[in-house]
Design a protein around this motif. Structure first.
Motif, mmCIF file in Angstrom:
data_model
loop_
_atom_site.group_PDB
_atom_site.id
_atom_site.type_symbol
_atom_site.label_atom_id
_atom_site.label_comp_id
_atom_site.label_asym_id
_atom_site.label_seq_id
_atom_site.Cartn_x
_atom_site.Cartn_y
_atom_site.Cartn_z
ATOM 1 N N LEU A 169 0.811 -1.219 0.000
ATOM 2 C CA LEU A 169 0.000 0.000 0.000
ATOM 3 C C LEU A 169 0.843 1.268 0.000
ATOM 4 C CD1 LEU A 169 -2.900 -0.812 2.512
ATOM 5 C CD2 LEU A 169 -3.028 -0.654 0.025
ATOM 6 N N ASP A 170 2.175 1.142 0.088
ATOM 7 C CA ASP A 170 3.024 2.331 0.121
ATOM 8 C C ASP A 170 2.811 3.171 -1.140
ATOM 9 O OD1 ASP A 170 3.937 1.031 2.318
ATOM 10 O OD2 ASP A 170 5.935 0.610 1.531
ATOM 11 N N TYR A 171 2.795 4.468 -0.962
ATOM 12 C CA TYR A 171 2.780 5.357 -2.126
ATOM 13 C C TYR A 171 3.374 6.694 -1.716
ATOM 14 C CZ TYR A 171 -1.419 7.840 -0.390
ATOM 15 O OH TYR A 171 -2.311 8.590 0.333
ATOM 16 N N SER A 172 3.729 7.467 -2.708
ATOM 17 C CA SER A 172 4.396 8.741 -2.458
ATOM 18 C C SER A 172 4.218 9.629 -3.673
ATOM 19 C CB SER A 172 5.890 8.528 -2.177
ATOM 20 O OG SER A 172 6.499 7.860 -3.265
ATOM 21 N N PHE A 173 4.561 10.888 -3.512
ATOM 22 C CA PHE A 173 4.622 11.829 -4.634
ATOM 23 C C PHE A 173 5.753 12.802 -4.364
ATOM 24 C CE2 PHE A 173 1.258 13.086 -1.667
ATOM 25 C CZ PHE A 173 1.665 14.359 -1.276
ATOM 26 N N MET A 174 6.320 13.335 -5.439
ATOM 27 C CA MET A 174 7.476 14.217 -5.309
ATOM 28 C C MET A 174 7.295 15.446 -6.185
ATOM 29 S SD MET A 174 10.442 12.220 -7.495
ATOM 30 C CE MET A 174 10.303 10.740 -6.514
ATOM 31 N N ILE A 175 7.955 16.530 -5.784
ATOM 32 C CA ILE A 175 7.871 17.805 -6.493
ATOM 33 C C ILE A 175 9.273 18.374 -6.635
ATOM 34 C CG2 ILE A 175 6.905 20.138 -6.489
ATOM 35 C CD1 ILE A 175 4.669 19.111 -4.705
ATOM 36 N N ASP A 176 9.625 18.766 -7.852
ATOM 37 C CA ASP A 176 10.900 19.436 -8.103
ATOM 38 C C ASP A 176 10.740 20.904 -7.710
ATOM 39 O OD1 ASP A 176 13.214 20.573 -9.052
ATOM 40 O OD2 ASP A 176 13.029 19.799 -11.100
ATOM 41 N N VAL A 177 11.488 21.318 -6.681
ATOM 42 C CA VAL A 177 11.367 22.692 -6.180
ATOM 43 C C VAL A 177 12.521 23.570 -6.634
ATOM 44 C CG1 VAL A 177 10.008 21.958 -4.192
ATOM 45 C CG2 VAL A 177 12.509 22.083 -4.004
ATOM 46 N N GLY A 178 13.349 23.060 -7.554
ATOM 47 C CA GLY A 178 14.426 23.880 -8.095
ATOM 48 C C GLY A 178 15.705 23.803 -7.277
ATOM 49 N N ASP A 179 16.547 24.798 -7.471
ATOM 50 C CA ASP A 179 17.874 24.810 -6.847
ATOM 51 C C ASP A 179 17.810 25.452 -5.464
ATOM 52 O OD1 ASP A 179 20.536 24.693 -6.322
ATOM 53 O OD2 ASP A 179 21.164 26.164 -7.814
ATOM 54 N N ILE A 180 17.258 24.683 -4.512
ATOM 55 C CA ILE A 180 17.193 25.120 -3.115
ATOM 56 C C ILE A 180 18.069 24.188 -2.290
ATOM 57 C CG2 ILE A 180 15.719 25.504 -1.121
ATOM 58 C CD1 ILE A 180 13.402 26.025 -2.967
ATOM 59 N N PRO A 181 19.074 24.687 -1.601
ATOM 60 C CA PRO A 181 19.939 23.811 -0.793
ATOM 61 C C PRO A 181 19.138 23.068 0.276
ATOM 62 C CG PRO A 181 20.934 25.985 -1.068
ATOM 63 C CD PRO A 181 19.537 26.096 -1.584
ATOM 64 N N LEU A 182 19.521 21.836 0.521
ATOM 65 C CA LEU A 182 18.811 21.030 1.507
ATOM 66 C C LEU A 182 18.896 21.605 2.911
ATOM 67 C CD1 LEU A 182 19.705 17.362 0.443
ATOM 68 C CD2 LEU A 182 17.552 18.572 0.114
ATOM 69 N N ASP A 183 20.037 22.210 3.251
ATOM 70 C CA ASP A 183 20.177 22.737 4.605
ATOM 71 C C ASP A 183 19.358 24.002 4.836
ATOM 72 O OD1 ASP A 183 21.647 24.339 2.956
ATOM 73 O OD2 ASP A 183 23.545 24.130 4.038
ATOM 74 N N LYS A 184 18.757 24.557 3.779
ATOM 75 C CA LYS A 184 17.905 25.740 3.923
ATOM 76 C C LYS A 184 16.440 25.367 4.150
ATOM 77 C CE LYS A 184 21.361 28.531 3.137
ATOM 78 N NZ LYS A 184 21.941 29.358 4.240
ATOM 79 N N LEU A 185 16.083 24.120 3.890
ATOM 80 C CA LEU A 185 14.697 23.693 4.066
ATOM 81 C C LEU A 185 14.433 23.341 5.524
ATOM 82 C CD1 LEU A 185 14.264 21.387 0.928
ATOM 83 C CD2 LEU A 185 13.244 23.643 1.286
ATOM 84 N N ASP A 186 13.192 23.545 5.958
ATOM 85 C CA ASP A 186 12.789 23.181 7.313
ATOM 86 C C ASP A 186 11.486 22.405 7.262
ATOM 87 O OD1 ASP A 186 10.920 25.084 6.671
ATOM 88 O OD2 ASP A 186 11.559 26.549 8.177
ATOM 89 N N GLY A 187 10.997 22.005 8.415
ATOM 90 C CA GLY A 187 9.789 21.200 8.481
ATOM 91 C C GLY A 187 8.541 21.912 8.012
ATOM 92 N N LYS A 188 8.529 23.248 8.007
ATOM 93 C CA LYS A 188 7.362 24.006 7.559
ATOM 94 C C LYS A 188 7.444 24.395 6.090
ATOM 95 C CE LYS A 188 6.381 25.881 12.165
ATOM 96 N NZ LYS A 188 6.180 27.120 12.966
ATOM 97 N N LEU A 189 8.552 24.060 5.425
ATOM 98 C CA LEU A 189 8.732 24.310 3.987
ATOM 99 C C LEU A 189 8.504 25.777 3.636
ATOM 100 C CD1 LEU A 189 6.804 21.166 2.625
ATOM 101 C CD2 LEU A 189 9.217 21.355 3.219
ATOM 102 N N GLN A 190 9.058 26.686 4.417
ATOM 103 C CA GLN A 190 8.796 28.105 4.237
ATOM 104 C C GLN A 190 9.354 28.666 2.933
ATOM 105 O OE1 GLN A 190 9.982 30.318 7.722
ATOM 106 N NE2 GLN A 190 9.042 28.876 9.142
ATOM 107 N N LEU A 191 10.366 28.024 2.355
ATOM 108 C CA LEU A 191 10.949 28.534 1.115
ATOM 109 C C LEU A 191 10.159 28.130 -0.127
ATOM 110 C CD1 LEU A 191 14.791 28.024 1.702
ATOM 111 C CD2 LEU A 191 13.438 30.110 1.964
ATOM 112 N N LEU A 192 9.162 27.287 0.030
ATOM 113 C CA LEU A 192 8.390 26.840 -1.124
ATOM 114 C C LEU A 192 7.219 27.762 -1.385
ATOM 115 C CD1 LEU A 192 8.287 22.961 -0.623
ATOM 116 C CD2 LEU A 192 10.092 24.400 -1.601
ATOM 117 N N ALA A 193 6.752 27.742 -2.618
ATOM 118 C CA ALA A 193 5.579 28.536 -2.982
ATOM 119 C C ALA A 193 4.362 28.028 -2.210
ATOM 120 C CB ALA A 193 5.338 28.465 -4.479
ATOM 121 N N SER A 194 3.413 28.929 -2.000
ATOM 122 C CA SER A 194 2.273 28.623 -1.132
ATOM 123 C C SER A 194 1.466 27.409 -1.589
ATOM 124 C CB SER A 194 1.363 29.844 -1.013
ATOM 125 O OG SER A 194 0.234 29.543 -0.225
ATOM 126 N N PRO A 195 1.067 27.288 -2.869
ATOM 127 C CA PRO A 195 0.249 26.118 -3.245
ATOM 128 C C PRO A 195 0.989 24.797 -3.020
ATOM 129 C CG PRO A 195 0.161 27.820 -4.935
ATOM 130 C CD PRO A 195 1.242 28.217 -3.992
#
Length: 496
Positions: free
Chosen positions: A361-387
């Motif tokens: 039953l495992d499933y997933s989806f992924m989104i290419d968010v461009g050239d954003i360094p991994l260490d800049k991302l956080d649990g709230k995904l503040q650097l991503l566009a709102s939608p």
């Protein structure tokens, strides 16, 4: 500086091997030493003996591999190469000493006499006897290899070898048809039945990475009625052969220190491990390059391979007891194992696309968010566009079993989807954010049996948001990626 290189294939014709001189009579220990020291002891001896030792090490490694390989041609090849090697070593030692067995196996204490000789003669004695005794130890494998060759003939077609004299031979029934001779460098033709290609194909025209579709909670028709795949052999190396190989290897290893430092030897077992890691694993320097990032919690680095390396080619034999690529280089774990449940990042390359291989039953989806360094991302995904951010954080998986199956197919095939799928085109130095849902289904569900709704609520599960970033592409189409777990959401429950 000379280097002894291994890896060439020895011929199988014995016509060029001279007759071995038979040792007759008994000589005193002093005369044996005098006979040995009267032979050339310069660079030629080191070169010839060094080549023989390297060939013998390489041959032992090939024998060890052939023991667990179902291909009959592997056994035939090493059987012939062993005959050549034993005869070659015998000819070499008889040129140095006409009574090698007496000289090397004599119970007379020769240490006092040898200590009076120059250092180079002591070194030659340390090479001469280990080479001879190791070769004689390997000769014990002839009856075992003959037996294994007979058993391998039950798995694949054994074609006739060419005649030693070079004569041509025709088919006994159709005289005008020449006998098809084997190419021992290629696998033999297996006797197993024809295997159909049952891999499914997605709507985007790419072959899906999972070769089998698991039926969950109900019975289902098979792709081909009453089809049973051929049972692959289970091969284990005989303990007696491994003991003989270990003894012979120990003898040769003891002789390596007697060679001049400019003569170097290669370890075929170490080389095989290096080549295997080069084909499927990380380069040793890659973790060091990204050591600063890997100090962050819940991060890692691994190599994303093409899905084809996890799939056995059709109509080929394989030893089902040998660890496959996925067992030797497992997918990275995303958390601590609890009650046997350990979510992983099962990421593969399917053509030029990243795809998570989801079982059950495992499933997933992924989104290419461009050239954003991994260490800049956080649990709230503040650097991503709102939608994008809102969808990743607020997506709610269905709770019904049948609805989960439909949802998985929707993300995998792209039906009624526009941009958010279970796969994405691979782009170097782009960051991909993934929402991954995983369930540990009981074996009873995977076997197609019905299960009530109460046990469904007790199935271990996980819901994570993670990101990965490809930082290197290789010639075979694989990628080295960095990954990081960003957020762990409440575990989903299956209500019915």
């Amino acid at each position: 500086m000379r280097h002894l290189i291994f890896g060439f294939l020895l011929p199988f014709s014995l016509a060029s091997i001279p007759e071995t001189t038979l040792a007759t009579g008994y000589k005193s220990q002093s005369s044996l030493i005098q006979n040995l020291t009267s032979k050339p002891t310069d660079e030629k001896f080191y070169t010839e003996s060094g080549k023989l030792i390297q060939r013998q090490l390489d041959l032992m490694a090939r024998i060890e591999q052939a023991l667990t390989d179902p291909d009959v041609n592997r056994i035939r090849a090493v059987r012939g190469q062993l005959t050549i090697q034993v005869k070659t070593v015998e000819n070499f030692v008889h040129r140095q000493q006409k009574n090698p067995q007496i000289f090397c196996n004599s119970q007379i204490d020769s240490s006092r006499n040898l200590s009076l000789l120059p250092d180079r003669f002591q070194a030659l004695d340390q090479i001469y006897c280990p080479l001879y005794t190791s070769s004689q130890e390997l000769s014990k494998l002839f009856p075992v290899l003959d037996k294994l060759l007979s058993r391998r003939g039950e798995l694949a077609l054994v074609r006739q070898l060419p005649l030693v004299t070079g004569e041509r031979q025709s088919d006994p029934v159709l005289s005008i048809a020449p006998v098809e001779l084997p190419h021992l460098g290629k696998p033999a033709v297996p006797f197993s039945t024809w295997e159909p290609n049952l891999l499914s194909t997605g709507t985007l025209g790419t072959q899906l990475a999972s070769p089998q579709v698991q039926v969950i909670g109900r019975n289902a028709k098979t792709a081909i009625a009453n089809y049973a795949p051929p049972i692959q052999p289970a091969l284990v190396s005989p303990d007696s052969v491994l003991t003989t190989l270990a003894t012979a290897k120990g003898m040769l290893t003891a002789a390596l220190g007697a060679f001049p430092p400019e003569i170097r030897f290669t370890d075929p077992w170490e080389n095989a491990a290096i080549l295997d890691r080069f084909a499927y694993g990380l380069d040793p320097q890659e973790p060091r390059i990204y050591a600063k990032f890997l100090e962050l919690p819940r991060t890692g680095i691994f190599r994303v391979l093409q899905s084809s390396v996890y799939q056995r080619p059709l109509n080929t034999l394989w030893n089902r007891l040998q660890p496959n690529v996925n067992e030797r280089y497992p997918f990275p774990s995303l958390g601590d194992a609890k009650d046997g449940f350990n979510p992983s990042l099962a990421l593969q390359m399917v053509g030029e696309r990243f795809q998570l291989v989801d079982q059950g039953l495992d499933y997933s989806f992924m989104i290419d968010v461009g050239d954003i360094p991994l260490d800049k991302l956080d649990g709230k995904l503040q650097l991503l566009a709102s939608p994008t951010r809102e969808f990743l954080l607020n997506y709610q998986p269905p709770q019904a079993l049948e609805a989960l199956k439909v949802e998985k197919r929707r993300f995998l095939t792209g039906k009624n989807q526009k941009e958010i799928l279970a796969h994405a085109p691979a782009k170097l130095n782009h960051t991909y954010v993934v929402r991954s849902l995983q369930f540990q289904l009981p074996e009873v569900m995977l076997s197609g049996q019905f299960i009530s709704s109460d046990p469904l609520q007790q199935i271990p599960s996980s819901d994570m948001i993670l990101a990965f970033r490809p930082v290197r592409r290789r010639a075979d189409g694989s990628y080295t990626v960095l990954w990081r777990v960003l957020n762990e959401l409440p575990a989903p429950q299956i209500a019915k």
